[in-house]
Design a protein around this motif. Structure first.
Motif, PDB file in Angstrom:
ATOM      1  N   ASP A 171     -12.663  -1.216  -6.585  1.00 39.81           N
ATOM      2  CA  ASP A 171     -12.738  -0.097  -7.542  1.00 39.81           C
ATOM      3  C   ASP A 171     -11.807  -0.306  -8.740  1.00 39.81           C
ATOM      4  N   LEU A 218     -18.096  -0.146  -2.178  1.00 39.54           N
ATOM      5  CA  LEU A 218     -17.325  -0.939  -1.226  1.00 39.54           C
ATOM      6  C   LEU A 218     -17.967  -2.312  -1.030  1.00 39.54           C
ATOM      7  N   GLN A 264     -15.420   4.205   6.372  1.00 39.10           N
ATOM      8  CA  GLN A 264     -14.106   3.599   6.136  1.00 39.10           C
ATOM      9  C   GLN A 264     -13.037   4.088   7.100  1.00 39.10           C
ATOM     10  N   GLU A 300       0.870  -1.189   0.000  1.00 41.26           N
ATOM     11  CA  GLU A 300       0.000   0.000   0.000  1.00 41.26           C
ATOM     12  C   GLU A 300       0.903   1.234   0.000  1.00 41.26           C
TER      13      GLU A 300
HETATM   14  C1  LIG Z   1     -17.867  10.173  -1.358  1.00 39.03           C
HETATM   15  C2  LIG Z   1     -17.918   8.669  -1.475  1.00 39.03           C
HETATM   16  C3  LIG Z   1     -18.861   7.960  -0.743  1.00 39.03           C
HETATM   17  C4  LIG Z   1     -18.949   6.576  -0.858  1.00 39.03           C
HETATM   18  N1  LIG Z   1     -19.890   5.888  -0.140  1.00 39.03           N
HETATM   19  C5  LIG Z   1     -19.993   4.545  -0.267  1.00 39.03           C
HETATM   20  C6  LIG Z   1     -20.914   3.777   0.522  1.00 39.03           C
HETATM   21  O1  LIG Z   1     -21.668   4.336   1.335  1.00 39.03           O
HETATM   22  N2  LIG Z   1     -20.928   2.406   0.379  1.00 39.03           N
HETATM   23  C7  LIG Z   1     -20.102   1.783  -0.523  1.00 39.03           C
HETATM   24  O2  LIG Z   1     -20.206   0.539  -0.644  1.00 39.03           O
HETATM   25  N3  LIG Z   1     -19.208   2.474  -1.259  1.00 39.03           N
HETATM   26  C8  LIG Z   1     -19.131   3.827  -1.149  1.00 39.03           C
HETATM   27  N4  LIG Z   1     -18.166   4.513  -1.844  1.00 39.03           N
HETATM   28  C9  LIG Z   1     -17.227   3.784  -2.690  1.00 39.03           C
HETATM   29  C10 LIG Z   1     -16.079   3.221  -1.863  1.00 39.03           C
HETATM   30  O3  LIG Z   1     -15.417   4.251  -1.177  1.00 39.03           O
HETATM   31  C11 LIG Z   1     -15.102   2.511  -2.789  1.00 39.03           C
HETATM   32  O4  LIG Z   1     -15.826   1.600  -3.592  1.00 39.03           O
HETATM   33  C12 LIG Z   1     -14.062   1.753  -1.962  1.00 39.03           C
HETATM   34  O5  LIG Z   1     -13.220   2.619  -1.253  1.00 39.03           O
HETATM   35  C13 LIG Z   1     -13.191   0.910  -2.903  1.00 39.03           C
HETATM   36  O6  LIG Z   1     -12.234   0.255  -2.142  1.00 39.03           O
HETATM   37  P1  LIG Z   1     -10.931  -0.306  -2.846  1.00 39.03           P
HETATM   38  O7  LIG Z   1     -10.149  -0.941  -1.756  1.00 39.03           O
HETATM   39  O8  LIG Z   1     -11.298  -1.113  -4.040  1.00 39.03           O
HETATM   40  O9  LIG Z   1     -10.195   0.969  -3.434  1.00 39.03           O
HETATM   41  P2  LIG Z   1      -9.602   2.229  -2.652  1.00 39.03           P
HETATM   42  O10 LIG Z   1     -10.374   2.513  -1.417  1.00 39.03           O
HETATM   43  O11 LIG Z   1      -9.483   3.299  -3.667  1.00 39.03           O
HETATM   44  O12 LIG Z   1      -8.169   1.744  -2.196  1.00 39.03           O
HETATM   45  C14 LIG Z   1      -7.138   1.564  -3.131  1.00 39.03           C
HETATM   46  C15 LIG Z   1      -5.816   1.637  -2.378  1.00 39.03           C
HETATM   47  O13 LIG Z   1      -4.766   1.316  -3.290  1.00 39.03           O
HETATM   48  C16 LIG Z   1      -3.676   2.173  -3.030  1.00 39.03           C
HETATM   49  N5  LIG Z   1      -2.862   2.239  -4.248  1.00 39.03           N
HETATM   50  C17 LIG Z   1      -3.177   2.808  -5.432  1.00 39.03           C
HETATM   51  N6  LIG Z   1      -2.192   2.642  -6.320  1.00 39.03           N
HETATM   52  C18 LIG Z   1      -1.198   1.966  -5.678  1.00 39.03           C
HETATM   53  C19 LIG Z   1       0.080   1.510  -6.078  1.00 39.03           C
HETATM   54  N7  LIG Z   1       0.552   1.715  -7.313  1.00 39.03           N
HETATM   55  N8  LIG Z   1       0.844   0.841  -5.170  1.00 39.03           N
HETATM   56  C20 LIG Z   1       0.383   0.610  -3.901  1.00 39.03           C
HETATM   57  N9  LIG Z   1      -0.832   1.055  -3.465  1.00 39.03           N
HETATM   58  C21 LIG Z   1      -1.614   1.707  -4.358  1.00 39.03           C
HETATM   59  C22 LIG Z   1      -4.321   3.494  -2.653  1.00 39.03           C
HETATM   60  O14 LIG Z   1      -3.428   4.295  -1.905  1.00 39.03           O
HETATM   61  C23 LIG Z   1      -5.523   3.030  -1.861  1.00 39.03           C
HETATM   62  O15 LIG Z   1      -5.260   2.955  -0.479  1.00 39.03           O
HETATM   63  C24 LIG Z   1     -18.056   5.901  -1.727  1.00 39.03           C
HETATM   64  C25 LIG Z   1     -17.088   6.612  -2.445  1.00 39.03           C
HETATM   65  C26 LIG Z   1     -17.009   7.985  -2.318  1.00 39.03           C
HETATM   66  C27 LIG Z   1     -15.962   8.759  -3.106  1.00 39.03           C
END
Ligand SMILES: Cc1cc2nc3c(=O)[nH]c(=O)nc-3n(C[C@H](O)[C@H](O)[C@H](O)COP(=O)(O)OP(=O)(O)OC[C@H]3O[C@@H](n4cnc5c(N)ncnc54)[C@H](O)[C@@H]3O)c2cc1C
Length: 548
Positions: free
Chosen positions: A306, A319, A121, A40
């Motif tokens: 995502d 999420l 989160q 991360e």
């Molecule tokens: C305003 C808002 C409200 C939301 N509300 C909801 C909700 O109520 N319910 C819901 O289900 N979803 C909600 N979502 C969506 C939810 O936040 C995302 O779907 C979720 O965070 C995705 O998780 P993830 O782990 O796939 O990606 P992310 O949370 O984006 O995590 C990706 C991680 O990868 C890391 N990373 C990126 N590139 C690299 C690299 N090259 N090397 C190492 N690390 C790297 C980043 O630093 C990050 O920590 C919301 C989103 C937003 C913007």
């Protein structure tokens, strides 16, 4: 070390991204005793709020991992209503109210031992981090950024920048899971594409502290407040902790493009309708899109969360959909590493999860447009009988069309893997169509439904480590041939007898085989003609050299 002195690390599974999805996958692998390395780039869990709505299925995963109580405790207080409120301002007129009585709190519902919770989160990610790192087989490295990746037929080589030491490391992995979110470097390098809606929304997300805000207005407590204004619906307020923390959302490209010029204080005062004690904690920009990856796999690289799908958060599906990806991958990776997973087990990930992504993202696309296209008539802001009538008409329209935006139990619990190469799907089974309501069923590919056992465990508490074969009734067939077939392939199986006729009626067959992720793999009233062929199918080894 390699010739160029870059230290090399070998790991069976490399997870890129320690957001909630990467952490959940690491936790699931750790829970199964499987090794993985998570890299991360950040220093720790994110400190600006994003997802808050944790649906009942996600809470069932937390229950399986033993952290449901921790998530409940970190959520809004039990009695905080999950109501979605529409109003002109907090001190203005109420337009509509959609209650969600079966969300929040701790009592079970009829369909799940867990209720949907509101845990942002900023509290959920640390719980998942602590869970993941509680397992010896999980290695989590913060401030390690993946820079590039190459793959051959039998391994992947990743170059990672250790930001703290300013040192490059080479990681050789059998499988890479891209959980690096919407800006994935891996997707860009591999030329992965996404398809879906042409919609792009531009937002500011403002983290606000306003202690007991509800004591300053007459609308009462609500989890989500949408403001109906002359220019439409472009601002909302989301409660985070049920006490004092909010996410204030503002839509508009002009604000996104120049956040430093936005008078956030004025905007907050406008939606509340008066000055109240508050503190602005942080402001972030973000872009919403409703798209799904055209492929969930590229060679030995799999995409989850995502990195596989992006959606407008209006129905709280991003999420939650990502956690479902992690759970589908977790047992398949663990089985592959243990040797009992067949050659096509991991390939079933895309077949099973991409349709769920498409359905959920499609729903999010429709539900957020419902609000965007709503234009309030001018009289709605007037304290007159005509204004009252206009508010009632708009309120009725919102309740009838928007309830399915806020209540998505059908999506959360009713998703079914059909077709699936590793389930014995039932010809002609109608898909679970309802978004709002979940209709419990045990059709093959579905989440095996919840019911209480006589010892007050949920039947879903039986599922998780290996496969579970349920025998219903007192005179079920002898299943030793199935047990022998599982044992001959080294596939973990436990057999449970359930005599409660009501649960038998819910599951509809005398024999039901449930996968480690809690989905029904097969069901019948009698033994299969060829138990070994059944085992090969459900472990992803049908028609492959490792089946007979
Ligand atoms: C305003 C808002 C409200 C939301 N509300 C909801 C909700 O109520 N319910 C819901 O289900 N979803 C909600 N979502 C969506 C939810 O936040 C995302 O779907 C979720 O965070 C995705 O998780 P993830 O782990 O796939 O990606 P992310 O949370 O984006 O995590 C990706 C991680 O990868 C890391 N990373 C990126 N590139 C690299 C690299 N090259 N090397 C190492 N690390 C790297 C980043 O630093 C990050 O920590 C919301 C989103 C937003 C913007």
């Amino acid at each position: 070390m390699t010739q160029d002195n870059t230290p090399t690390i070998e790991t069976p599974v490399l997870i890129v991204g320690g957001g909630p999805v990467g952490l959940a996958l690491a936790a699931d692998l750790g829970w199964r005793g499987a090794p993985c390395l998570v890299v991360e780039q950040g220093e720790g869990p994110a400190d600006h709020p994003r997802a808050t709505a944790i649906n009942a299925r996600s809470m069932e995963f937390m229950r399986r991992w033993g952290v449901a109580e921790a998530v409940r405790k970190a959520s809004a207080p039990e009695d905080f209503p999950h109501t979605a409120l529409y109003c002109t301002t907090l001190t203005g007129f109420e337009i509509a109210r959609i209650d969600r009585p079966h969300h929040g709190g701790r009592g079970p519902t009829t369909t799940s031992p867990e209720r949907a919770q509101r845990c942002n989160q900023i509290w959920l990610d640390p719980i998942l981090r602590d869970l993941a790192t509680s397992f010896k087989s999980v290695d989590l490295r913060y401030r390690w950024r993946l820079e590039e990746l190459t793959q051959t037929n039998d391994h992947v080589v990743a170059t990672v920048h250790d930001l703290a030491r300013d040192q490059r490391r080479r990681i050789v992995a059998q499988h890479v899971i891209d959980c690096s979110g919407g800006h994935s470097v891996i997707r860009r390098q591999l030329g992965m594409t996404m398809s879906g809606s042409p919609y792009t929304g531009y937002f500011l997300s403002i983290f606000v502290k306003a202690p007991e805000l509800w004591t300053h207005h007459g609308m009462g407590k609500a989890a989500l407040i949408n403001f109906v204004e002359p220019a439409g619906l472009w601002r909302n307020l989301v409660i985070l902790d049920g006490r004092e923390l909010y996410r204030f959302g503002v839509r508009g490209k002009e604000f996104y493009d120049a956040p430093e010029q936005v008078d956030v204080e004025r905007m907050f005062r406008e939606v509340v309708g008066k000055d109240v004690p508050h503190e602005l904690l942080s402001v972030r920009r973000w872009v919403a899109r409703n798209v799904v990856s055209d492929a969930y796999r590229n060679g030995r690289v799999y995409f989850a969360g995502d990195a596989a799908h992006l959606n407008h958060p209006s129905s709280g599906l991003g999420l939650n959909t990502g956690l479902g990806d992690a759970v589908d991958l977790g047992w398949k990776l663990a089985a592959t590493l243990s040797g009992w997973g067949g050659a096509s087990l991991l390939g079933s990930y895309e077949t099973e999860r991409q349709p769920v992504g498409r359905r959920n993202i499609g729903h999010a696309d429709v539900s957020h447009q419902g609000d965007r296209e709503r234009e309030p008539p001018p009289e709605i802001f007037q304290d007159t009988p005509a204004g009252e009538r206009a508010r009632r008409a708009m309120g009725d329209a919102i309740v009838s069309s928007m309830t399915r935006k806020f209540i998505t139990d059908g999506l959360a619990l009713g998703y079914r893997y059909d077709p699936s190469p590793i389930c014995c799907n039932e010809a002609g089974a109608a898909p679970h169509a309802s978004v709002e309501d979940y209709h419990p069923n045990a059709v093959t590919g579905s989440r095996a439904p919840h019911a209480w056992l006589p010892d007050r465990r949920s039947i879903i508490d039986l599922y998780g480590r290996g496969f579970t074969l349920l025998r219903f009734g007192n005179a079920t067939p002898d299943v030793s041939a199935i047990e022998r077939a599982f044992a001959s392939r080294g596939v973990p199986l436990s057999v449970e007898t359930v005599t409660d006729p009501a649960i038998g009626a819910l599951y509809e067959r005398r024999l039901v085989l449930v996968r480690p992720d809690g989905h029904v793999a097969w069901r019948a009233d009698a033994l299969p003609a060829d138990p070994a062929a059944l085992v090969d199918r459900i472990r992803g080894a049908a028609n492959s050299p490792d089946s007979d």
